[in-house]
Design a protein around this motif. Structure first.
Motif, PDB file in Angstrom:
ATOM      1  N   LEU A 132      -0.842   2.604  -8.759  1.00  0.00           N
ATOM      2  CA  LEU A 132       0.569   2.676  -9.091  1.00  0.00           C
ATOM      3  C   LEU A 132       1.469   2.123  -7.992  1.00  0.00           C
ATOM      4  N   ILE A 142       5.396   2.706  -7.291  1.00  0.00           N
ATOM      5  CA  ILE A 142       6.436   3.614  -7.756  1.00  0.00           C
ATOM      6  C   ILE A 142       7.778   3.215  -7.168  1.00  0.00           C
ATOM      7  N   TYR A 166      -5.167   8.233 -11.031  1.00  0.00           N
ATOM      8  CA  TYR A 166      -4.113   7.403 -10.463  1.00  0.00           C
ATOM      9  C   TYR A 166      -4.107   7.503  -8.948  1.00  0.00           C
ATOM     10  N   ILE A 195      -1.408   6.091  -5.647  1.00  0.00           N
ATOM     11  CA  ILE A 195      -0.200   5.355  -5.250  1.00  0.00           C
ATOM     12  C   ILE A 195      -0.608   4.299  -4.232  1.00  0.00           C
ATOM     13  N   MET A 233       0.210  -0.727 -12.326  1.00  0.00           N
ATOM     14  CA  MET A 233       1.314  -0.200 -13.130  1.00  0.00           C
ATOM     15  C   MET A 233       2.493   0.123 -12.232  1.00  0.00           C
ATOM     16  N   VAL A 262       5.815   2.335 -11.977  1.00  0.00           N
ATOM     17  CA  VAL A 262       6.498   3.503 -12.522  1.00  0.00           C
ATOM     18  C   VAL A 262       7.930   3.458 -12.030  1.00  0.00           C
ATOM     19  N   SER A 294       4.069  -0.868 -17.276  1.00  0.00           N
ATOM     20  CA  SER A 294       5.278  -0.266 -16.747  1.00  0.00           C
ATOM     21  C   SER A 294       5.579   1.020 -17.490  1.00  0.00           C
TER      22      SER A 294
END
Length: 117
Positions: free
Chosen positions: A5, A7, A27, A29, A69, A71, A93
């Motif tokens: 991710l 973010i 997930y 980060i 992805m 976020v 997204s």
């Protein structure tokens, strides 16, 4: 499969604990973005990331090859501005917000399908 991710904005505070906790097997980060280089670096450091994984633009985080992805967790009026670069970069997204607002925004976001353009 773990989804990496990126973010954007206060989501790092809002979702960071659950991503590092019960969702850690699904997930991780890998990058963060805020509105200034200083806060982006501080946010990256707070999440145990190298400073160069703290971005101050949605284009930079969207183009990070380590991000699967993006976020976006900010006020709904900023969703389009911050989500569009991720879609252009062919990233998944996810945005927060009320369903009605999200549906209206989704209609305004171009659908990038097929070849890049």
């Amino acid at each position: 499969m773990v989804i990496h991710l990126g973010i954007i904005a206060w989501a790092t505070m809002a979702h960071g604990a659950s991503i590092k906790g019960s969702l850690a097997s699904q997930y991780t980060i890998t990058a963060v973005a805020t509105s200034t280089p200083e806060t982006a670096k501080a946010s990256a450091k707070a999440h145990g990331l190298p400073e160069d994984k703290g971005y101050s633009s949605p284009e930079d985080i969207a183009n990070d090859s380590d991000v699967d992805m993006v976020v976006v967790s900010v006020k709904p009026p900023l969703h389009k501005q911050l989500t569009t670069p991720a879609l252009r970069a062919r990233r998944m997204s996810l945005s927060n917000g009320r369903s009605a607002v999200a549906c209206k925004k989704r209609r305004r976001l171009p659908a990038w399908r097929g070849s890049r353009g």
